[in-house]
Design a protein around this motif. Sequence first.
Motif, PDB file in Angstrom:
ATOM      1  N   UNK A 108       0.817  -1.211   0.000  1.00 45.95           N
ATOM      2  CA  UNK A 108       0.000   0.000   0.000  1.00 45.95           C
ATOM      3  C   UNK A 108       0.857   1.270   0.000  1.00 45.95           C
ATOM      4  N   UNK A 109       2.101   1.194   0.434  1.00 46.02           N
ATOM      5  CA  UNK A 109       2.915   2.388   0.679  1.00 46.02           C
ATOM      6  C   UNK A 109       4.056   2.527  -0.332  1.00 46.02           C
ATOM      7  N   UNK A 110       4.630   3.713  -0.372  1.00 48.61           N
ATOM      8  CA  UNK A 110       5.783   3.979  -1.237  1.00 48.61           C
ATOM      9  C   UNK A 110       7.040   4.268  -0.434  1.00 48.61           C
ATOM     10  N   UNK A 111       6.897   4.343   0.870  1.00 49.80           N
ATOM     11  CA  UNK A 111       8.031   4.624   1.734  1.00 49.80           C
ATOM     12  C   UNK A 111       8.032   3.620   2.880  1.00 49.80           C
ATOM     13  N   UNK A 151      11.512  -1.989  -6.976  1.00 46.40           N
ATOM     14  CA  UNK A 151      11.158  -0.663  -6.475  1.00 46.40           C
ATOM     15  C   UNK A 151      11.356   0.384  -7.556  1.00 46.40           C
ATOM     16  N   UNK A 152      10.267   1.102  -7.863  1.00 46.04           N
ATOM     17  CA  UNK A 152      10.317   2.203  -8.829  1.00 46.04           C
ATOM     18  C   UNK A 152      11.058   3.384  -8.207  1.00 46.04           C
ATOM     19  N   UNK A 153      11.426   4.350  -9.007  1.00 48.57           N
ATOM     20  CA  UNK A 153      12.097   5.538  -8.487  1.00 48.57           C
ATOM     21  C   UNK A 153      11.192   6.333  -7.545  1.00 48.57           C
ATOM     22  N   UNK A 154       9.862   6.157  -7.662  1.00 48.74           N
ATOM     23  CA  UNK A 154       8.924   6.852  -6.780  1.00 48.74           C
ATOM     24  C   UNK A 154       8.731   6.103  -5.466  1.00 48.74           C
ATOM     25  N   UNK A 155       9.232   4.880  -5.366  1.00 44.71           N
ATOM     26  CA  UNK A 155       9.105   4.084  -4.155  1.00 44.71           C
ATOM     27  C   UNK A 155       8.075   2.978  -4.246  1.00 44.71           C
ATOM     28  N   UNK A 158       6.738  -2.455  -7.960  1.00 42.54           N
ATOM     29  CA  UNK A 158       6.194  -2.701  -9.299  1.00 42.54           C
ATOM     30  C   UNK A 158       6.807  -3.966  -9.894  1.00 42.54           C
ATOM     31  N   UNK A 159       6.322  -4.344 -11.072  1.00 48.25           N
ATOM     32  CA  UNK A 159       6.928  -5.462 -11.794  1.00 48.25           C
ATOM     33  C   UNK A 159       8.384  -5.109 -12.103  1.00 48.25           C
ATOM     34  N   UNK A 160       9.209  -6.123 -12.203  1.00 45.58           N
ATOM     35  CA  UNK A 160      10.641  -5.913 -12.435  1.00 45.58           C
ATOM     36  C   UNK A 160      10.900  -5.106 -13.702  1.00 45.58           C
ATOM     37  N   UNK A 161      10.130  -5.350 -14.762  1.00 47.76           N
ATOM     38  CA  UNK A 161      10.350  -4.611 -16.013  1.00 47.76           C
ATOM     39  C   UNK A 161      10.073  -3.125 -15.832  1.00 47.76           C
ATOM     40  N   UNK A 162       9.040  -2.778 -15.059  1.00 42.81           N
ATOM     41  CA  UNK A 162       8.731  -1.365 -14.818  1.00 42.81           C
ATOM     42  C   UNK A 162       9.819  -0.703 -13.976  1.00 42.81           C
ATOM     43  N   UNK A 163      10.318  -1.420 -12.976  1.00 40.65           N
ATOM     44  CA  UNK A 163      11.384  -0.876 -12.131  1.00 40.65           C
ATOM     45  C   UNK A 163      12.647  -0.637 -12.944  1.00 40.65           C
ATOM     46  N   UNK A 164      12.951  -1.575 -13.848  1.00 41.37           N
ATOM     47  CA  UNK A 164      14.146  -1.436 -14.690  1.00 41.37           C
ATOM     48  C   UNK A 164      14.020  -0.217 -15.607  1.00 41.37           C
ATOM     49  N   UNK A 165      12.857  -0.026 -16.234  1.00 43.38           N
ATOM     50  CA  UNK A 165      12.642   1.134 -17.109  1.00 43.38           C
ATOM     51  C   UNK A 165      12.784   2.431 -16.316  1.00 43.38           C
ATOM     52  N   UNK A 172      10.014   8.048 -12.654  1.00 45.46           N
ATOM     53  CA  UNK A 172       8.894   7.137 -12.461  1.00 45.46           C
ATOM     54  C   UNK A 172       8.090   6.999 -13.744  1.00 45.46           C
ATOM     55  N   UNK A 173       7.726   5.771 -14.040  1.00 43.32           N
ATOM     56  CA  UNK A 173       6.878   5.501 -15.202  1.00 43.32           C
ATOM     57  C   UNK A 173       5.672   4.662 -14.791  1.00 43.32           C
ATOM     58  N   UNK A 174       5.361   4.635 -13.481  1.00 45.24           N
ATOM     59  CA  UNK A 174       4.285   3.785 -12.967  1.00 45.24           C
ATOM     60  C   UNK A 174       2.952   4.012 -13.668  1.00 45.24           C
TER      61      UNK A 174
END
Length: 182
Positions: A108-111, A151-155, A158-165, A172-174
Amino acid sequence: EQATAQCQQVARSGASASSAARIVRLAKLQAGRLVDEADALRLVGAEACNSFHLFDERERVRGSAMYPEAAMINHSCLPNCVMTAHGRHLALESISPISRGEELTYCYVRSFEAGSKETLDPWGFECDCVRCAGTHPEGGEGLEAFDAKHKCTCGKIVKATMARVAAESGRCRCHAHNTTSG
Protein backbone atom coordinates in the motif's frame (compact mmCIF):
# COMPACT_ATOMS: atom_id res chain seq x y z
CA GLU A 1 -16.17 -3.89 13.74
CA GLN A 2 -12.66 -2.88 14.78
CA ALA A 3 -11.66 -2.31 11.14
CA THR A 4 -14.80 -0.22 10.58
CA ALA A 5 -14.00 1.90 13.64
CA GLN A 6 -10.42 2.39 12.44
CA CYS A 7 -11.59 3.43 8.97
CA GLN A 8 -14.10 5.87 10.46
CA GLN A 9 -11.35 7.37 12.58
CA VAL A 10 -9.11 7.66 9.52
CA ALA A 11 -11.91 9.28 7.51
CA ARG A 12 -12.59 11.80 10.28
CA SER A 13 -8.90 12.61 10.74
CA GLY A 14 -8.52 13.29 7.02
CA ALA A 15 -11.42 15.71 6.82
CA SER A 16 -12.41 18.73 8.86
CA ALA A 17 -15.60 18.56 10.91
CA SER A 18 -17.42 20.76 8.40
CA SER A 19 -16.17 18.64 5.50
CA ALA A 20 -17.31 15.44 7.23
CA ALA A 21 -20.70 17.01 7.91
CA ARG A 22 -21.04 17.97 4.21
CA ILE A 23 -20.14 14.41 3.20
CA VAL A 24 -22.75 12.97 5.57
CA ARG A 25 -25.43 15.41 4.29
CA LEU A 26 -24.60 14.49 0.70
CA ALA A 27 -24.75 10.75 1.46
CA LYS A 28 -28.11 11.17 3.20
CA LEU A 29 -29.43 13.32 0.35
CA GLN A 30 -28.39 10.76 -2.26
CA ALA A 31 -29.71 7.76 -0.30
CA GLY A 32 -32.86 9.38 1.09
CA ARG A 33 -34.14 7.71 4.22
CA LEU A 34 -32.15 4.54 3.57
CA VAL A 35 -28.99 5.83 5.25
CA ASP A 36 -28.80 7.38 8.71
CA GLU A 37 -25.85 9.46 9.91
CA ALA A 38 -24.00 6.52 11.50
CA ASP A 39 -24.28 4.46 8.32
CA ALA A 40 -23.20 7.42 6.20
CA LEU A 41 -20.08 7.87 8.34
CA ARG A 42 -19.34 4.15 8.13
CA LEU A 43 -19.61 4.26 4.33
CA VAL A 44 -17.38 7.33 4.11
CA GLY A 45 -14.81 5.62 6.34
CA ALA A 46 -14.91 2.43 4.29
CA GLU A 47 -14.46 4.42 1.09
CA ALA A 48 -11.46 6.27 2.54
CA CYS A 49 -9.74 3.00 3.52
CA ASN A 50 -10.56 0.99 0.40
CA SER A 51 -10.28 3.34 -2.58
CA PHE A 52 -7.48 3.33 -5.09
CA HIS A 53 -6.01 6.63 -6.28
CA LEU A 54 -5.99 7.29 -10.00
CA PHE A 55 -2.89 9.07 -11.28
CA ASP A 56 -1.98 10.70 -14.54
CA GLU A 57 1.31 10.19 -16.37
CA ARG A 58 2.92 12.92 -14.22
CA GLU A 59 2.01 11.09 -10.98
CA ARG A 60 -0.70 13.61 -10.05
CA VAL A 61 -3.75 12.21 -8.25
CA ARG A 62 -6.74 12.68 -10.54
CA GLY A 63 -9.38 10.85 -8.55
CA SER A 64 -10.12 7.59 -6.86
CA ALA A 65 -12.08 4.47 -7.65
CA MET A 66 -13.48 1.50 -5.77
CA TYR A 67 -12.46 -2.00 -6.79
CA PRO A 68 -14.20 -4.16 -4.14
CA GLU A 69 -12.34 -7.38 -4.88
CA ALA A 70 -8.96 -5.64 -4.96
CA ALA A 71 -9.75 -3.84 -1.70
CA MET A 72 -9.87 -7.22 0.06
CA ILE A 73 -6.21 -7.94 -0.69
CA ASN A 74 -4.03 -7.22 2.32
CA HIS A 75 -0.84 -5.22 2.60
CA SER A 76 2.75 -6.38 2.86
CA CYS A 77 5.87 -4.24 2.45
CA LEU A 78 7.32 -7.33 0.76
CA PRO A 79 4.35 -8.36 -1.41
CA ASN A 80 3.87 -11.24 -3.80
CA CYS A 81 1.68 -9.17 -6.16
CA VAL A 82 1.44 -5.68 -7.64
CA MET A 83 -1.58 -3.70 -8.78
CA THR A 84 -1.36 -1.89 -12.09
CA ALA A 85 -4.01 0.44 -13.45
CA HIS A 86 -4.82 0.28 -17.15
CA GLY A 87 -7.27 3.09 -17.72
CA ARG A 88 -10.35 2.16 -15.68
CA HIS A 89 -9.18 -1.41 -15.14
CA LEU A 90 -6.97 -2.67 -12.31
CA ALA A 91 -4.73 -5.69 -12.86
CA LEU A 92 -3.31 -7.83 -10.07
CA GLU A 93 -0.10 -9.54 -11.16
CA SER A 94 2.20 -11.85 -9.23
CA ILE A 95 5.85 -10.84 -8.83
CA SER A 96 6.97 -13.97 -7.05
CA PRO A 97 5.90 -17.61 -6.91
CA ILE A 98 2.70 -18.10 -4.89
CA SER A 99 1.95 -21.40 -3.20
CA ARG A 100 -1.52 -22.90 -3.01
CA GLY A 101 -3.28 -21.36 -0.01
CA GLU A 102 -0.78 -18.51 0.34
CA GLU A 103 -2.32 -15.09 0.91
CA LEU A 104 -2.09 -12.62 -1.98
CA THR A 105 -0.57 -9.32 -0.86
CA TYR A 106 0.46 -6.03 -2.39
CA CYS A 107 2.19 -2.97 -0.99
CA TYR A 108 0.00 0.00 0.00
CA VAL A 109 2.91 2.39 0.68
CA ARG A 110 5.78 3.98 -1.24
CA SER A 111 8.03 4.62 1.73
CA PHE A 112 9.33 2.32 4.42
CA GLU A 113 10.96 5.05 6.53
CA ALA A 114 8.47 4.76 9.41
CA GLY A 115 8.67 0.97 9.36
CA SER A 116 5.61 -0.78 10.73
CA LYS A 117 3.96 2.58 11.52
CA GLU A 118 3.92 3.61 7.83
CA THR A 119 0.42 2.11 7.51
CA LEU A 120 -0.92 3.35 10.88
CA ASP A 121 -2.24 6.80 9.95
CA PRO A 122 -3.72 6.08 6.52
CA TRP A 123 -5.12 2.59 7.20
CA GLY A 124 -5.28 2.21 10.98
CA PHE A 125 -2.92 -0.76 11.46
CA GLU A 126 0.76 -1.37 12.11
CA CYS A 127 2.37 -3.56 9.47
CA ASP A 128 3.80 -6.85 10.73
CA CYS A 129 5.26 -8.18 7.48
CA VAL A 130 8.75 -9.71 7.34
CA ARG A 131 10.28 -6.37 6.28
CA CYS A 132 8.80 -4.51 9.26
CA ALA A 133 9.31 -7.36 11.73
CA GLY A 134 12.94 -7.79 10.60
CA THR A 135 12.42 -11.50 9.99
CA HIS A 136 13.28 -11.82 6.29
CA PRO A 137 15.03 -15.19 5.86
CA GLU A 138 17.85 -13.57 3.86
CA GLY A 139 18.09 -10.51 6.14
CA GLY A 140 18.90 -7.07 4.76
CA GLU A 141 20.54 -8.52 1.65
CA GLY A 142 17.27 -10.18 0.65
CA LEU A 143 15.38 -6.90 1.10
CA GLU A 144 17.99 -5.00 -0.89
CA ALA A 145 17.76 -7.52 -3.73
CA PHE A 146 13.94 -7.34 -3.73
CA ASP A 147 14.00 -3.52 -3.74
CA ALA A 148 16.61 -3.40 -6.51
CA LYS A 149 14.40 -5.63 -8.63
CA HIS A 150 10.93 -4.22 -7.82
CA LYS A 151 11.16 -0.66 -6.47
CA CYS A 152 10.32 2.20 -8.83
CA THR A 153 12.10 5.54 -8.49
CA CYS A 154 8.92 6.85 -6.78
CA GLY A 155 9.11 4.08 -4.15
CA LYS A 156 6.19 2.01 -5.40
CA ILE A 157 6.68 -1.76 -5.63
CA VAL A 158 6.19 -2.70 -9.30
CA LYS A 159 6.93 -5.46 -11.79
CA ALA A 160 10.64 -5.91 -12.44
CA THR A 161 10.35 -4.61 -16.01
CA MET A 162 8.73 -1.37 -14.82
CA ALA A 163 11.38 -0.88 -12.13
CA ARG A 164 14.15 -1.44 -14.69
CA VAL A 165 12.64 1.13 -17.11
CA ALA A 166 12.32 3.66 -14.26
CA ALA A 167 15.92 3.07 -13.17
CA GLU A 168 17.23 3.41 -16.72
CA SER A 169 15.26 6.59 -17.42
CA GLY A 170 15.78 8.06 -13.97
CA ARG A 171 12.08 8.81 -13.54
CA CYS A 172 8.89 7.14 -12.46
CA ARG A 173 6.88 5.50 -15.20
CA CYS A 174 4.29 3.78 -12.97
CA HIS A 175 1.33 5.56 -14.54
CA ALA A 176 2.68 6.54 -17.95
CA HIS A 177 0.60 3.81 -19.59
CA ASN A 178 -2.70 5.03 -18.11
CA THR A 179 -5.32 6.31 -20.51
CA THR A 180 -8.88 7.45 -20.06
CA SER A 181 -10.18 4.78 -22.40
CA GLY A 182 -10.66 1.13 -21.61
